[in-house]
Structure formats: C-alpha cells, structure tokens
Design a protein around this motif. Structure first.
Motif, PDB file in Angstrom:
ATOM      1  N   GLY A  35       0.853  -1.176   0.000  1.00  0.00           N
ATOM      2  CA  GLY A  35       0.000   0.000   0.000  1.00  0.00           C
ATOM      3  C   GLY A  35       0.890   1.227   0.000  1.00  0.00           C
ATOM      4  N   ARG A  36       0.266   2.380   0.062  1.00  0.00           N
ATOM      5  CA  ARG A  36       1.014   3.633   0.097  1.00  0.00           C
ATOM      6  C   ARG A  36       0.457   4.491   1.212  1.00  0.00           C
ATOM      7  NH1 ARG A  36       4.684   3.921  -3.266  1.00  0.00           N
ATOM      8  NH2 ARG A  36       5.054   6.141  -3.212  1.00  0.00           N
ATOM      9  N   GLY A  37       1.216   5.501   1.578  1.00  0.00           N
ATOM     10  CA  GLY A  37       0.743   6.420   2.595  1.00  0.00           C
ATOM     11  C   GLY A  37       1.584   7.671   2.637  1.00  0.00           C
ATOM     12  N   ILE A  38       1.116   8.621   3.451  1.00  0.00           N
ATOM     13  CA  ILE A  38       1.822   9.882   3.627  1.00  0.00           C
ATOM     14  C   ILE A  38       1.399  10.464   4.970  1.00  0.00           C
ATOM     15  CG2 ILE A  38       0.093  11.356   2.482  1.00  0.00           C
ATOM     16  CD1 ILE A  38       2.649  12.672   1.064  1.00  0.00           C
ATOM     17  N   ASN A  39       2.278  11.228   5.592  1.00  0.00           N
ATOM     18  CA  ASN A  39       1.985  11.882   6.865  1.00  0.00           C
ATOM     19  C   ASN A  39       1.236  13.180   6.628  1.00  0.00           C
ATOM     20  OD1 ASN A  39       3.489  10.575   9.334  1.00  0.00           O
ATOM     21  ND2 ASN A  39       4.772  10.289   7.535  1.00  0.00           N
ATOM     22  N   ARG A  40       0.300  13.472   7.545  1.00  0.00           N
ATOM     23  CA  ARG A  40      -0.413  14.748   7.513  1.00  0.00           C
ATOM     24  C   ARG A  40       0.146  15.635   8.620  1.00  0.00           C
ATOM     25  NH1 ARG A  40      -4.461  11.168   7.889  1.00  0.00           N
ATOM     26  NH2 ARG A  40      -5.274  12.149   9.788  1.00  0.00           N
ATOM     27  N   VAL A  41       0.616  16.815   8.230  1.00  0.00           N
ATOM     28  CA  VAL A  41       1.224  17.749   9.169  1.00  0.00           C
ATOM     29  C   VAL A  41       0.508  19.085   9.066  1.00  0.00           C
ATOM     30  CG1 VAL A  41       3.380  18.917   9.807  1.00  0.00           C
ATOM     31  CG2 VAL A  41       3.446  16.586   8.892  1.00  0.00           C
ATOM     32  N   LYS A  42       0.140  19.639  10.231  1.00  0.00           N
ATOM     33  CA  LYS A  42      -0.515  20.942  10.281  1.00  0.00           C
ATOM     34  C   LYS A  42       0.508  21.986  10.713  1.00  0.00           C
ATOM     35  CE  LYS A  42      -3.428  19.591  13.301  1.00  0.00           C
ATOM     36  NZ  LYS A  42      -4.461  19.484  14.318  1.00  0.00           N
ATOM     37  N   LEU A  43       0.666  23.003   9.905  1.00  0.00           N
ATOM     38  CA  LEU A  43       1.537  24.128  10.247  1.00  0.00           C
ATOM     39  C   LEU A  43       0.691  25.389  10.225  1.00  0.00           C
ATOM     40  CD1 LEU A  43       4.677  23.212   8.127  1.00  0.00           C
ATOM     41  CD2 LEU A  43       4.319  22.859  10.569  1.00  0.00           C
ATOM     42  N   LEU A  44       0.479  25.940  11.399  1.00  0.00           N
ATOM     43  CA  LEU A  44      -0.397  27.096  11.584  1.00  0.00           C
ATOM     44  C   LEU A  44      -1.784  26.778  11.035  1.00  0.00           C
ATOM     45  CD1 LEU A  44       2.177  29.909  10.770  1.00  0.00           C
ATOM     46  CD2 LEU A  44       1.487  29.079  13.027  1.00  0.00           C
ATOM     47  N   VAL A  45      -2.192  27.370   9.933  1.00  0.00           N
ATOM     48  CA  VAL A  45      -3.535  27.128   9.395  1.00  0.00           C
ATOM     49  C   VAL A  45      -3.508  26.237   8.153  1.00  0.00           C
ATOM     50  CG1 VAL A  45      -4.489  29.252  10.333  1.00  0.00           C
ATOM     51  CG2 VAL A  45      -3.457  29.263   8.051  1.00  0.00           C
ATOM     52  N   THR A  46      -2.340  25.731   7.793  1.00  0.00           N
ATOM     53  CA  THR A  46      -2.187  24.929   6.580  1.00  0.00           C
ATOM     54  C   THR A  46      -1.919  23.470   6.926  1.00  0.00           C
ATOM     55  OG1 THR A  46      -1.229  26.831   5.455  1.00  0.00           O
ATOM     56  CG2 THR A  46      -0.848  24.688   4.455  1.00  0.00           C
ATOM     57  N   GLN A  47      -2.592  22.572   6.238  1.00  0.00           N
ATOM     58  CA  GLN A  47      -2.288  21.150   6.392  1.00  0.00           C
ATOM     59  C   GLN A  47      -1.498  20.702   5.170  1.00  0.00           C
ATOM     60  OE1 GLN A  47      -4.862  18.540   8.310  1.00  0.00           O
ATOM     61  NE2 GLN A  47      -4.386  16.813   6.993  1.00  0.00           N
ATOM     62  N   MET A  48      -0.407  20.006   5.425  1.00  0.00           N
ATOM     63  CA  MET A  48       0.468  19.542   4.352  1.00  0.00           C
ATOM     64  C   MET A  48       0.572  18.027   4.421  1.00  0.00           C
ATOM     65  SD  MET A  48       2.628  22.757   3.739  1.00  0.00           S
ATOM     66  CE  MET A  48       3.743  21.946   2.763  1.00  0.00           C
ATOM     67  N   ASP A  49       0.754  17.411   3.280  1.00  0.00           N
ATOM     68  CA  ASP A  49       1.059  15.987   3.208  1.00  0.00           C
ATOM     69  C   ASP A  49       2.549  15.876   2.939  1.00  0.00           C
ATOM     70  OD1 ASP A  49      -1.597  15.293   3.579  1.00  0.00           O
ATOM     71  OD2 ASP A  49      -2.017  15.181   1.447  1.00  0.00           O
ATOM     72  N   TRP A  50       3.265  15.255   3.896  1.00  0.00           N
ATOM     73  CA  TRP A  50       4.718  15.158   3.802  1.00  0.00           C
ATOM     74  C   TRP A  50       5.183  13.730   4.055  1.00  0.00           C
ATOM     75  CZ3 TRP A  50       6.657  19.771   7.270  1.00  0.00           C
ATOM     76  CH2 TRP A  50       6.725  20.926   6.498  1.00  0.00           C
ATOM     77  N   PHE A  51       6.261  13.395   3.447  1.00  0.00           N
ATOM     78  CA  PHE A  51       7.003  12.176   3.710  1.00  0.00           C
ATOM     79  C   PHE A  51       6.212  10.902   3.397  1.00  0.00           C
ATOM     80  CE2 PHE A  51       8.426  15.336   7.031  1.00  0.00           C
ATOM     81  CZ  PHE A  51       9.421  15.864   6.233  1.00  0.00           C
TER      82      PHE A  51
END
Length: 181
Positions: free
Chosen positions: A95-111
């Motif tokens: 399968g695949r995946g990615i981390n969800r990271v919240k920075l201030l008011v923005t959510q990013m998908d990283w790593f």
C-alpha cells in the motif's frame, strides 16, 4: 471507548474491550511495548485504508517524567503538528501512505511511505511496516522505521524508531485511529 490495560502475571498487556487514543496515551512506554507485542499480527493490509487521526503517545526515555506530561498534553491538543497518516490500499501486498502535518492554518502531506507486511524489529513477528526509503524523501526521513499492529478494532499502535547498523533504536510510540477520520 477507553479501557485501561490489564496485565497478566507474566507482565504481558492483554486487550480488553478496546483502546482509544486517550487510553493509549495514558500508558507508559513499557506498557505500550507489552501491548504491541501482544497485538493482533496482520495477515494483510486491508485494515489500513483511509485518513486515521494520529497521536504521539510516549517518548521512550522520558515517558514517566514531567517533560512527557507536558508533551502528552500538547500532543492531545488540536494544535499538535502531526495529525496522522493517510493510507491507501487497493489490493496486493503493498500500500502507500503519507503523513499529515498541520503548520499554523495549513495542512500539508509530507514524507510518503510504502506499506507491507514484514517481521517487526520489536519481536520478529508480522507487522505492517511503513517504508520511508522513498526517492522523494530527504535522507533523514529514510532513517525512520515505523511499524504498526492493531490493538483494538481500527486502532493501530506502533513504535517509531531510528535505523542504525546494529538495529533500530526506539524513539517513541504513536497510534492511528481509523475510527476517527
């Protein structure tokens, strides 16, 4: 649902009615280790598909200190940067995946990572391994060794470790809850 761990005479944690993120966060690193070792061993990746809520539970060497009490409170708050992981499974052995990271008011998908069943670094029994050695990740993210097992329906617990030549070093415990997406 929140349930305290029950420990048998051998010191192994056993599952009762269920664990949620709060119940897991109340446990020590040693209790999480026992629970992980006694958890359901996965046969496939069918249970890891979606956007579960994540939580950092215990940092291994400071889990019973005032520092960890503060970190635990912070990780339970809605402002903690790591929000969880997104998993995608469409059949087969990976399968695949990615981390969800919240920075201030923005959510990013990283790593991003690839998931597969393999022997756990903790005890050699099957686990769902999250492989961060992907070309788009920086070298230091590729040094992360995450693995998970289901400890309650839809709730997966795992160690986050640092890869070393003589085997991974336990850094912290985390969980993802597919019941909270």
């Amino acid at each position: 649902m929140s349930t305290a761990a029950i420990t048998d005479k051998a010191g192994a944690a056993s599952r009762t009615a269920g664990y949620d993120l709060d119940a897991l966060a109340s446990m020590s690193s040693a209790e999480l280790d026992r629970l992980y070792r006694s958890a359901k061993q996965p046969a496939d990746l069918k249970g890891v598909d979606g956007k579960p809520k994540g939580r950092m539970l215990a940092v291994d060497t400071v889990d019973q200190t005032m520092l960890m009490a503060g970190i635990s409170r912070f990780s339970a708050m809605g402002v903690f940067p790591w929000d969880g992981k997104t998993f995608s499974y469409s059949g087969g052995s990976e399968g695949r995946g990615i981390n969800r990271v919240k920075l201030l008011v923005t959510q990013m998908d990283w790593f991003p990572f690839v998931t597969r069943i393999q022997p756990a670094a903790i005890d050699g029994k099957p686990c769902i391994y999250l492989d961060y050695e992907q070309p788009e990740n920086p070298w230091f993210i590729g040094k992360i060794h995450d693995e998970i097992r289901e400890v309650s329906p839809g709730v997966f617990l795992g160690p986050a470790m640092w890869k070393r030549e003589n085997g991974p070093l336990l850094i912290l415990w985390f969980a993802v809850d597919f019941n909270k997406q």
